[in-house]
Design an enzyme around this catalytic site. Structure first.
Site, PDB file in Angstrom:
ATOM      1  N   LYS A 280       0.652  -1.345  -0.058  1.00 58.06           N
ATOM      2  CA  LYS A 280       0.106   0.213  -0.123  1.00 58.06           C
ATOM      3  C   LYS A 280       0.957   1.177   0.114  1.00 58.06           C
ATOM      4  O   LYS A 280       1.792   1.429   0.920  1.00 58.06           O
ATOM      5  CB  LYS A 280      -0.938  -0.007   1.222  1.00 58.06           C
ATOM      6  CG  LYS A 280      -1.715   1.156   1.436  1.00 58.06           C
ATOM      7  CD  LYS A 280      -2.565   1.007   2.842  1.00 58.06           C
ATOM      8  CE  LYS A 280      -3.055   2.391   3.261  1.00 58.06           C
ATOM      9  NZ  LYS A 280      -3.891   2.486   4.416  1.00 58.06           N
ATOM     10  N   LYS A 292      -9.862  12.125   9.058  1.00 54.48           N
ATOM     11  CA  LYS A 292      -9.512  11.862  10.466  1.00 54.48           C
ATOM     12  C   LYS A 292      -9.352  12.905  11.173  1.00 54.48           C
ATOM     13  O   LYS A 292      -9.307  14.135  11.061  1.00 54.48           O
ATOM     14  CB  LYS A 292      -8.034  11.327  10.032  1.00 54.48           C
ATOM     15  CG  LYS A 292      -8.006  10.053   9.176  1.00 54.48           C
ATOM     16  CD  LYS A 292      -6.361   9.660   9.039  1.00 54.48           C
ATOM     17  CE  LYS A 292      -6.094   8.366   8.154  1.00 54.48           C
ATOM     18  NZ  LYS A 292      -6.623   6.930   8.992  1.00 54.48           N
ATOM     19  N   ASP A 303       1.794   6.148   5.872  1.00 58.16           N
ATOM     20  CA  ASP A 303       0.814   5.177   5.343  1.00 58.16           C
ATOM     21  C   ASP A 303       1.349   4.536   3.993  1.00 58.16           C
ATOM     22  O   ASP A 303       0.445   3.738   3.268  1.00 58.16           O
ATOM     23  CB  ASP A 303      -0.663   6.137   5.077  1.00 58.16           C
ATOM     24  CG  ASP A 303      -1.817   5.140   5.136  1.00 58.16           C
ATOM     25  OD1 ASP A 303      -1.563   4.000   6.004  1.00 58.16           O
ATOM     26  OD2 ASP A 303      -2.743   5.552   4.680  1.00 58.16           O
ATOM     27  N   GLU A 364      -9.388   3.584   2.419  1.00 56.48           N
ATOM     28  CA  GLU A 364      -9.071   3.646   1.115  1.00 56.48           C
ATOM     29  C   GLU A 364      -7.815   2.558   0.993  1.00 56.48           C
ATOM     30  O   GLU A 364      -7.895   2.315  -0.482  1.00 56.48           O
ATOM     31  CB  GLU A 364      -8.470   5.045   0.479  1.00 56.48           C
ATOM     32  CG  GLU A 364      -7.045   5.333   1.174  1.00 56.48           C
ATOM     33  CD  GLU A 364      -6.653   4.955   2.679  1.00 56.48           C
ATOM     34  OE1 GLU A 364      -5.621   4.747   3.058  1.00 56.48           O
ATOM     35  OE2 GLU A 364      -7.760   5.150   3.726  1.00 56.48           O
ATOM     36  N   ARG A 366      -7.595  -0.482   1.223  1.00 59.37           N
ATOM     37  CA  ARG A 366      -8.136  -1.650   0.354  1.00 59.37           C
ATOM     38  C   ARG A 366      -8.475  -1.638  -1.040  1.00 59.37           C
ATOM     39  O   ARG A 366      -8.587  -2.422  -1.938  1.00 59.37           O
ATOM     40  CB  ARG A 366      -9.194  -2.268   1.197  1.00 59.37           C
ATOM     41  CG  ARG A 366     -10.524  -1.442   1.435  1.00 59.37           C
ATOM     42  CD  ARG A 366     -11.396  -2.069   2.516  1.00 59.37           C
ATOM     43  NE  ARG A 366     -10.629  -1.537   4.055  1.00 59.37           N
ATOM     44  CZ  ARG A 366     -11.172  -1.831   5.238  1.00 59.37           C
ATOM     45  NH1 ARG A 366     -12.497  -2.263   5.263  1.00 59.37           N
ATOM     46  NH2 ARG A 366     -10.624  -1.228   6.206  1.00 59.37           N
TER      47      ARG A 366
END
Length: 516
Positions: A280, A292, A303, A364, A366
């Site tokens: 990812k 968030k 991330d 997001e 996935r």
């Protein structure tokens, strides 16, 4: 200064069977253990490199300083008979017949981190475990200074030379030292990528750096920009990236190592395996329209930790010439709220045709991973490993240091066992069939989240399972907590990007290369 384009520049590692005649600027790191009696002082672990006079000097100093030899306890001292500036004794805890590799790795790292400013070290930890000592020293000495001005940047070059003492300096031992150095370098390269701020590492730049690393290692490289992604139907990647002014990318890096497979009889022979790696690559995650909370949002620079680890791993596989094919598919996007961002309730079409109702734009990862999984399965892999900072639920279930491993039962357990063996401590988790019902949508094939607050990590794994081709053994490693250390340093893990699960994935690739 290290740069992500070139990869991390590790210290030089030299294998030697004896102490140098003179190393006046070097620090000698020696392991010590604690006695069975709580009042006993530490004693030097026996090794062939220190004579009786040197051991006696160290033992006298340890007693004078009251050193106990507890795990990772450090004691700096002087031994006049030795040709070094000073000695750093590092504790391994109670004396025992066999010391786990991770105890050695952590001890070496704590010692290296304490020697901030020292450029040259020599160690006898390598007599206990050569690879663990090298990995620990390099990872413990790691620091990221690319964005510091002369006001706060270190005035020294950091650790640059490591001499590891071993009784055997034959070619096989030197190859083991080179392998350990390469593994630690790969982890540090992943750390560099994670630690680079999102102002400087956005999808196009991330793709550029991945391409540079791949080409330098001789990989086949393909980069799809936003126009190519839209044309080929990567609805998940495009949907997540819609809200950002910095368009998404998808990078493919291929190591064709099957041609290196030796023609021998026995375990691991036959057709060479193909392994798909997926990471990812959300270069920053605001959550999109489902934004968030502001507190700690800056940690979302990490991330893309899964993508960083995957890129580092496939490059390492090429440099180590593993006799298998390893193909990495790395989707990259920035998840931002704007007038062009996807909305909760939108429907997108994943690569391959599955329609998805996006109930939460903060789920997001996935979406981009599903596109990548379908594309990776078109290569016909035997195994698929996907890793991502996917769910906050991972930290709720397993804490900040333990990755959750999901997937097909046999391969999941294999990956988790290997992860525990190398010290990254992945833990196998189930994917109950009933969770699929929670992903039903009233308007599309799937919803991207369930309506329940329970089992969030497992629900995400269940979603990804829908896109894995039949017959492919797969594992999903959720490193939402382990990929980034927001607390103080511990063991060989400093603050910031950790590089997890690079060592796990590479060890799995080696295991597949050896055993199929």
């Amino acid at each position: 200064m290290s740069t992500a384009n070139a990869g991390y520049q590790a210290p030089t590692v030299t294998v030697s069977s004896s102490l140098p005649k003179r190393a006046s600027d070097a620090v000698l790191i020696v392991p010590v253990v604690s006695g069975q009696d709580e009042d006993a002082t530490a004693t030097v672990v026996a090794n062939p490199f220190l004579d009786a006079e040197a051991v006696g000097e160290i033992d006298v100093a340890l007693r004078a300083l009251g050193a106990k030899g507890g795990n990772e306890q450090l004691t700096r001292l002087v031994a006049p008979s030795l040709p070094v500036a000073s000695v750093l004794a590092v504790g391994l805890g109670k004396d025992r017949d066999e010391l786990p590799a991770d105890v050695i790795r952590r001890a070496a790292a704590v010692a290296a981190r304490s020697l901030n400013g020292t450029e040259t070290v020599i160690t006898t930890l390598s007599d206990l475990d050569l690879g663990a000592a090298i990995e620990g020293l390099i990872l413990g000495a790691y620091r990221f200074t690319d964005f510091r001005s002369s006001k706060t940047a270190p005035k020294d070059a950091g650790l640059r030379e490591i001499t590891v003492l071993t009784a055997d300096t034959k070619a096989k031992t030197k190859a083991a030292a080179e392998r350990a150095t390469a593994i630690a370098t790969a982890v540090a390269t992943a750390r560099d990528l994670v630690n680079t701020p999102p102002s400087h590492l956005y999808p196009a730049e991330f793709a550029k750096r991945a391409k540079a690393l791949g080409e330098a290692a001789g990989l086949e490289v393909e980069v799809l920009d936003d126009k190519a992604l839209a044309k080929e139907g990567y609805g998940g990647v495009i949907g997540v990236g819609k809200g950002s002014s910095r368009p998404p990318r998808l990078v493919r890096l291929a190591h064709r190592g099957a041609k290196n497979k030796p023609r021998t009889r026995g375990a691991g022979t036959g057709k060479a395996k193909t392994v798909a790696l997926i990471g990812k690559g959300i270069t920053f995650d605001t959550g999109g329209i489902s934004i968030k909370p502001a507190a700690n949002m800056h940690h979302m620079t990490s991330d893309m930790g899964g993508a960083a680890a995957v890129i580092a791993t496939v490059v390492l596989a090429a440099k180590q010439q593993l006799p298998i094919d390893v193909i990495a598919t790395v989707p990259m996007a920035e998840n931002m709220p704007s007038s062009t961002a996807q909305r909760p309730g939108d429907v997108l079409t994943q690569y391959g045709g599955t329609t998805v109702e996006v109930l939460n734009t903060d789920a997001e990862g996935r979406l981009i991973l599903a596109d990548a999984i379908v594309r990776a399965c078109e290569d016909g892999p035997d195994y698929l490993i996907e890793t991502s900072t996917l769910t906050g639920a991972q930290t709720v279930a397993l804490g900040a240091r333990t990755p959750g491993v999901m997937g097909s039962d046999e391969f999941r357990d294999r990956v988790a066992e290997i992860s525990q063996r190398v010290g990254e401590n992945g833990w196998p988790m189930p994917l109950p069939e009933e969770l699929k019902d929670d992903l039903k949508s009233t308007v599309a094939d799937l919803a991207n989240v369930s309506g329940s607050r329970y089992a969030g990590m497992l629900v995400a794994g269940t979603y990804l399972r829908e896109f894995v081709a039949d017959g492919v053994q797969w594992a999903h490693i959720d490193v939402a907590g382990p990929a980034y250390n927001s607390g103080g340093p511990w063991g060989y893990t400093g603050k910031g990007g950790t590089g997890v699960p690079t060592r796990t994935m590479f060890a799995v690739l080696e295991d597949i290369a050896a055993n199929g």
